[in-house]
Design an enzyme around this catalytic site. Sequence first.
Site, PDB file in Angstrom:
ATOM      1  N   CYS A  65       0.758  -1.219   0.064  1.00  0.00           N
ATOM      2  CA  CYS A  65      -0.065   0.031  -0.021  1.00  0.00           C
ATOM      3  C   CYS A  65       0.831   1.162  -0.114  1.00  0.00           C
ATOM      4  O   CYS A  65       0.646   2.386  -0.686  1.00  0.00           O
ATOM      5  CB  CYS A  65      -1.070  -0.036   1.355  1.00  0.00           C
ATOM      6  SG  CYS A  65      -1.993  -1.395   1.181  1.00  0.00           S
ATOM      7  N   ASP A  66       1.911   1.362   0.626  1.00  0.00           N
ATOM      8  CA  ASP A  66       2.910   2.337   0.712  1.00  0.00           C
ATOM      9  C   ASP A  66       3.609   2.426  -0.705  1.00  0.00           C
ATOM     10  O   ASP A  66       3.368   3.697  -1.005  1.00  0.00           O
ATOM     11  CB  ASP A  66       3.868   1.909   1.894  1.00  0.00           C
ATOM     12  CG  ASP A  66       4.915   3.067   1.972  1.00  0.00           C
ATOM     13  OD1 ASP A  66       5.221   3.674   3.023  1.00  0.00           O
ATOM     14  OD2 ASP A  66       5.928   3.255   1.048  1.00  0.00           O
TER      15      ASP A  66
END
Length: 172
Positions: A65-66
């Site tokens: 996600c990062d």
Amino acid sequence: MTQERTGVATFKGNPITLVGPELKAGDSAPAFVVSKNLLEDASLGDYAGKIKLISVVPSLDTGVCDAQTRRFNSEAAGLGDDVVILTISTDLPFAQARWCGAAGIDSVITLSDHKETSFGQAYGVLIKEFRLDMRSIFVVDKDDKLAYVEYLGEMAEHPDYEAAISAVRALL
């Protein structure tokens, strides 16, 4: 009754249930209400007249996600003022703001689906077992039609960044 879809996605190989419809390119983008912060909401209509790349992540505090959010943040500058990139997760707005500050994210708008999971249910990405939104990408044209849709089959995998950016560029 809310639609549930099984057998379409996994988390680390384990089956998960997605709540909501499976959308396709050409469909009208469903309305939704998400949180900008604890007191202010946002909706699809707030971005009227813009091309919208909606990047959906389960939680900003995970590796994929990062990376996904950082990638779209870096792509944003090259897409121009007609494009807005929205990252939607069920993270609390406090956590989103903290993460963006620490990561130096300034070209992506983070929005929280934590209150009502309105986005997750409307776009068919709410994970029943975890109350998180499944990793996915939606490109919405200026007339609020879906131009590109990617539902990932495995939550831990990366989306097709190049295909999403190409879909946005095709609308410019």
